[in-house]
Enzyme design. Structure first.
Site, PDB file in Angstrom:
ATOM      1  N   ARG A  15     -54.616  42.824  12.318  1.00 48.57           N
ATOM      2  CA  ARG A  15     -54.742  42.354  13.697  1.00 48.57           C
ATOM      3  C   ARG A  15     -55.622  41.098  13.745  1.00 48.57           C
ATOM      4  O   ARG A  15     -56.331  40.787  12.795  1.00 48.57           O
ATOM      5  CB  ARG A  15     -55.363  43.453  14.577  1.00 48.57           C
ATOM      6  CG  ARG A  15     -54.433  44.608  14.838  1.00 48.57           C
ATOM      7  CD  ARG A  15     -55.139  45.757  15.551  1.00 48.57           C
ATOM      8  NE  ARG A  15     -56.123  46.390  14.705  1.00 48.57           N
ATOM      9  CZ  ARG A  15     -56.937  47.371  15.089  1.00 48.57           C
ATOM     10  NH1 ARG A  15     -56.888  47.818  16.328  1.00 48.57           N
ATOM     11  NH2 ARG A  15     -57.812  47.889  14.258  1.00 48.57           N
ATOM     12  N   LYS A  75     -62.351  44.227  13.736  1.00 50.31           N
ATOM     13  CA  LYS A  75     -63.087  45.304  13.064  1.00 50.31           C
ATOM     14  C   LYS A  75     -64.564  44.973  12.946  1.00 50.31           C
ATOM     15  O   LYS A  75     -64.966  43.809  13.059  1.00 50.31           O
ATOM     16  CB  LYS A  75     -62.509  45.536  11.657  1.00 50.31           C
ATOM     17  CG  LYS A  75     -61.100  46.063  11.639  1.00 50.31           C
ATOM     18  CD  LYS A  75     -60.904  47.320  12.454  1.00 50.31           C
ATOM     19  CE  LYS A  75     -61.507  48.547  11.813  1.00 50.31           C
ATOM     20  NZ  LYS A  75     -61.204  49.772  12.622  1.00 50.31           N
ATOM     21  N   TYR A  94     -64.948  45.545  17.753  1.00 52.25           N
ATOM     22  CA  TYR A  94     -65.235  46.974  17.581  1.00 52.25           C
ATOM     23  C   TYR A  94     -66.404  47.099  16.619  1.00 52.25           C
ATOM     24  O   TYR A  94     -66.422  46.432  15.573  1.00 52.25           O
ATOM     25  CB  TYR A  94     -64.034  47.703  16.960  1.00 52.25           C
ATOM     26  CG  TYR A  94     -62.882  47.967  17.901  1.00 52.25           C
ATOM     27  CD1 TYR A  94     -63.055  48.747  19.049  1.00 52.25           C
ATOM     28  CD2 TYR A  94     -61.609  47.478  17.632  1.00 52.25           C
ATOM     29  CE1 TYR A  94     -61.995  49.004  19.907  1.00 52.25           C
ATOM     30  CE2 TYR A  94     -60.542  47.736  18.491  1.00 52.25           C
ATOM     31  CZ  TYR A  94     -60.741  48.505  19.623  1.00 52.25           C
ATOM     32  OH  TYR A  94     -59.698  48.756  20.458  1.00 52.25           O
ATOM     33  N   HIS A  96     -68.471  50.585  16.422  1.00 52.36           N
ATOM     34  CA  HIS A  96     -68.620  52.013  16.055  1.00 52.36           C
ATOM     35  C   HIS A  96     -69.912  52.252  15.277  1.00 52.36           C
ATOM     36  O   HIS A  96     -69.919  52.856  14.211  1.00 52.36           O
ATOM     37  CB  HIS A  96     -67.407  52.476  15.226  1.00 52.36           C
ATOM     38  CG  HIS A  96     -66.129  52.465  16.011  1.00 52.36           C
ATOM     39  ND1 HIS A  96     -65.868  53.367  17.022  1.00 52.36           N
ATOM     40  CD2 HIS A  96     -65.041  51.654  15.952  1.00 52.36           C
ATOM     41  CE1 HIS A  96     -64.684  53.113  17.552  1.00 52.36           C
ATOM     42  NE2 HIS A  96     -64.163  52.075  16.938  1.00 52.36           N
ATOM     43  N   GLU A 118     -65.849  49.214  22.085  1.00 51.61           N
ATOM     44  CA  GLU A 118     -65.616  50.627  22.375  1.00 51.61           C
ATOM     45  C   GLU A 118     -66.605  51.244  23.350  1.00 51.61           C
ATOM     46  O   GLU A 118     -66.378  52.370  23.800  1.00 51.61           O
ATOM     47  CB  GLU A 118     -65.595  51.441  21.066  1.00 51.61           C
ATOM     48  CG  GLU A 118     -66.945  51.652  20.391  1.00 51.61           C
ATOM     49  CD  GLU A 118     -67.354  50.478  19.491  1.00 51.61           C
ATOM     50  OE1 GLU A 118     -66.619  49.478  19.430  1.00 51.61           O
ATOM     51  OE2 GLU A 118     -68.430  50.572  18.860  1.00 51.61           O
ATOM     52  N   ASP A 270     -60.056  60.179  12.751  1.00 55.84           N
ATOM     53  CA  ASP A 270     -61.183  59.230  12.758  1.00 55.84           C
ATOM     54  C   ASP A 270     -62.474  59.885  13.264  1.00 55.84           C
ATOM     55  O   ASP A 270     -63.550  59.308  13.138  1.00 55.84           O
ATOM     56  CB  ASP A 270     -60.844  57.961  13.557  1.00 55.84           C
ATOM     57  CG  ASP A 270     -60.553  58.242  15.013  1.00 55.84           C
ATOM     58  OD1 ASP A 270     -60.226  59.400  15.351  1.00 55.84           O
ATOM     59  OD2 ASP A 270     -60.662  57.312  15.821  1.00 55.84           O
TER      60      ASP A 270
HETATM   61  N1  LIG Z   1     -56.034  57.767  13.941  1.00 57.82           N
HETATM   62  C1  LIG Z   1     -56.030  56.687  14.713  1.00 57.82           C
HETATM   63  O1  LIG Z   1     -55.569  55.626  14.319  1.00 57.82           O
HETATM   64  C2  LIG Z   1     -56.554  56.773  16.113  1.00 57.82           C
HETATM   65  C3  LIG Z   1     -56.284  55.754  17.038  1.00 57.82           C
HETATM   66  C4  LIG Z   1     -56.753  55.901  18.351  1.00 57.82           C
HETATM   67  C5  LIG Z   1     -57.490  57.046  18.709  1.00 57.82           C
HETATM   68  N2  LIG Z   1     -57.741  57.995  17.762  1.00 57.82           N
HETATM   69  C6  LIG Z   1     -58.497  59.242  18.055  1.00 57.82           C
HETATM   70  O2  LIG Z   1     -57.684  60.151  18.789  1.00 57.82           O
HETATM   71  C7  LIG Z   1     -58.533  61.090  19.438  1.00 57.82           C
HETATM   72  C8  LIG Z   1     -58.118  61.263  20.890  1.00 57.82           C
HETATM   73  O3  LIG Z   1     -58.393  60.060  21.594  1.00 57.82           O
HETATM   74  P1  LIG Z   1     -58.061  59.886  23.146  1.00 57.82           P
HETATM   75  O4  LIG Z   1     -58.259  58.449  23.455  1.00 57.82           O
HETATM   76  O5  LIG Z   1     -56.790  60.531  23.487  1.00 57.82           O
HETATM   77  O6  LIG Z   1     -59.256  60.747  23.801  1.00 57.82           O
HETATM   78  P2  LIG Z   1     -59.278  61.318  25.301  1.00 57.82           P
HETATM   79  O7  LIG Z   1     -60.704  61.538  25.632  1.00 57.82           O
HETATM   80  O8  LIG Z   1     -58.439  60.485  26.194  1.00 57.82           O
HETATM   81  O9  LIG Z   1     -58.533  62.738  25.169  1.00 57.82           O
HETATM   82  C9  LIG Z   1     -59.068  63.815  24.453  1.00 57.82           C
HETATM   83  C10 LIG Z   1     -58.605  65.090  25.127  1.00 57.82           C
HETATM   84  O10 LIG Z   1     -58.961  66.192  24.278  1.00 57.82           O
HETATM   85  C11 LIG Z   1     -59.219  67.279  25.139  1.00 57.82           C
HETATM   86  N3  LIG Z   1     -59.879  68.355  24.383  1.00 57.82           N
HETATM   87  C12 LIG Z   1     -61.169  68.445  23.977  1.00 57.82           C
HETATM   88  N4  LIG Z   1     -61.356  69.610  23.306  1.00 57.82           N
HETATM   89  C13 LIG Z   1     -60.156  70.252  23.304  1.00 57.82           C
HETATM   90  C14 LIG Z   1     -59.692  71.495  22.777  1.00 57.82           C
HETATM   91  N5  LIG Z   1     -60.524  72.342  22.109  1.00 57.82           N
HETATM   92  N6  LIG Z   1     -58.395  71.828  22.960  1.00 57.82           N
HETATM   93  C15 LIG Z   1     -57.556  71.014  23.613  1.00 57.82           C
HETATM   94  N7  LIG Z   1     -57.943  69.841  24.145  1.00 57.82           N
HETATM   95  C16 LIG Z   1     -59.223  69.459  23.992  1.00 57.82           C
HETATM   96  C17 LIG Z   1     -60.041  66.651  26.248  1.00 57.82           C
HETATM   97  O11 LIG Z   1     -60.078  67.480  27.408  1.00 57.82           O
HETATM   98  C18 LIG Z   1     -59.270  65.352  26.482  1.00 57.82           C
HETATM   99  O12 LIG Z   1     -58.281  65.477  27.487  1.00 57.82           O
HETATM  100  C19 LIG Z   1     -59.962  60.542  19.257  1.00 57.82           C
HETATM  101  O13 LIG Z   1     -60.580  61.198  18.182  1.00 57.82           O
HETATM  102  C20 LIG Z   1     -59.721  59.093  18.919  1.00 57.82           C
HETATM  103  O14 LIG Z   1     -60.810  58.524  18.193  1.00 57.82           O
HETATM  104  C21 LIG Z   1     -57.301  57.874  16.482  1.00 57.82           C
END
Ligand SMILES: NC(=O)c1ccc[n+]([C@@H]2O[C@H](COP(=O)([O-])OP(=O)(O)OC[C@H]3O[C@@H](n4cnc5c(N)ncnc54)[C@H](O)[C@@H]3O)[C@@H](O)[C@H]2O)c1
Length: 370
Positions: A15, A75, A94, A96, A118, A270
């Protein structure tokens, strides 16, 4: 203002922090934009595109950094980049930092002003500069999961939409936030049978209302997760507990209850991952198999679709970049209470409480600095 856009140097990061469209916007407002040679290549933007937008090109990285007042990146800065940062410069990227003690200390030593994407907030309590990447990752999760269900990938050989006379596959999404909603939406679009589990009733209400009952919404309990484990062909892990490691919602023992060749996509990797058997993978080797279950656990999913991700990210960052360039960091942050929490480090001091607490450092209220 003199603005520099370096080429990202983190492994497999394609990116870029500013598009040619963004460069034109800044140049039109009277700023000078210098882009490192080939910085946009991985995202589909040529050097000529930037030149046509009025930006200058620079091949010498030291000259690029030392001539800048504002540095735009994607990054967190790598060691050789931090070494170039000096007092008086503003870095917008970003960061973190709560997971990066060494980086926190070296940014403090640099004396620069460091603003993190973030930790910027919005009126709805969301994180507007994280949301676009969650949207990308959520949409990719089902694409990756559907591919992993193919036999050649170790999957059960299930086509998620089914065909006439053959029932569609079942997809469960644990966590119905930004990632989860986008994953569920893609799975619905493919014609799969979709269930979303969340701990937040308010969130389940939103999804139920928005999709008019076309996806099942289920309150997330151990029983509900057991049922999802037994029935699903694909489970997407998308939970987030802000500031904490992801809870392990599916244990190794539970894998034996899954249908052989089912797929787990752990987007929350992550934050440590929400399945006990998850370990971070890369785009080069995105999946592995444990007890007959395919795991996809890529920690930087948006990197694979650098063009879309760059456009989505820069759409969100651009208003803040313009404010920084037009007003300088102090006035830009003073004028916007949602931009203010973006300030993480200034002139040797940590200005974001969670980061300071993570490393036992003192923090300074950013409102006192603007
Ligand atoms: N791997 C990647 O490339 C990548 C990219 C973007 C985001 N992410 C990660 O994805 C994850 C989710 O991000 P998001 O933006 O959707 O967050 P978000 O806060 O929008 O959504 C998280 C949801 O999880 C729910 N939750 C919490 N505990 C729970 C449980 N025990 N059971 C069911 N639901 C539960 C919350 O109520 C919330 O609605 C984060 O860890 C974020 O860092 C990873």
């Amino acid at each position: 203002m003199k603005i520099a856009v370096p080429k990202e140097i983190k492994n497999h990061e394609y990116r870029v922090a500013l598009t040619p469209t963004g460069a034109r916007e800044l140049v039109t407002r009277g700023h000078s934009v210098t882009v490192q040679v080939s910085a946009g290549e991985g995202a589909g933007f040529s050097d000529a595109d930037y030149q046509a937008a009025g930006a200058s090109l620079e091949a010498n990285v030291d000259a690029l950094w030392s001539g800048a007042e504002l540095i735009l990146k994607v990054k967190e800065p790598q060691a050789e980049e931090v070494a170039r940062l000096i007092r008086g410069q503003t870095l917008f990227t970003y960061l973190h930092l709560a997971a990066e003690e060494t980086l926190t200390h070296s940014l403090m030593t640099s004396g620069a002003t460091c603003i993190a994407y973030e930790t910027i907030t919005d009126r709805e309590g969301g994180l507007p500069l994280l949301a676009p990447m969650s949207t990308v990752a959520g949409r990719m999760a089902v694409q990756a999961g559907a591919h992993s269900l193919e036999k050649a990938q170790g999957g059960a050989g299930v086509l998620l939409p089914g065909v006439p006379g053959v029932a569609p596959g079942k997809v469960a999404v644990i966590g119905g936030g930004v990632v989860g909603e986008n994953a569920a939406r893609m799975a619905l679009g493919l014609g799969a049978e979709v269930t979303v589990l969340d701990k937040s009733i308010a969130r389940l209400e939103v999804l139920d209302d928005r999709y008019q009952g076309r996806m099942k919404t289920v309150f997330s309990t151990a029983d509900a997760i057991d049922e999802a484990v037994r029935e699903s062909d694909l489970i997407v892990g998308a939970v987030l507990i802000p500031g904490a490691a992801a809870p392990k919602l599916i244990t190794r023992a539970m894998l034996t209850d899954m249908k052989p060749g089912s797929v787990l996509v752990d987007v929350a990797i992550d934050q440590g991952g929400c399945f006990e058997t998850s370990r971070a993978t890369t785009h080069a080797e995105p999946t592995y198999i444990v007890d007959g279950i395919v795991h996809y656990c890529v920690a930087n999913m948006p990197g694979a679709v650098a063009q879309t991700s760059t456009l989505a990210l820069t759409n969100a960052t651009m208003p803040f970049v313009i404010a920084l360039a037009d007003k300088g960091w102090q006035q830009a942050l003073a004028d916007d209470s949602h931009f203010l929490p973006g300030l993480n480090v200034h002139d040797g001091q940590v200005t974001y409480r969670a980061v300071a607490e993570a490393f036992g450092l003192d923090s300074v209220d950013p409102a006192r600095l603007v």
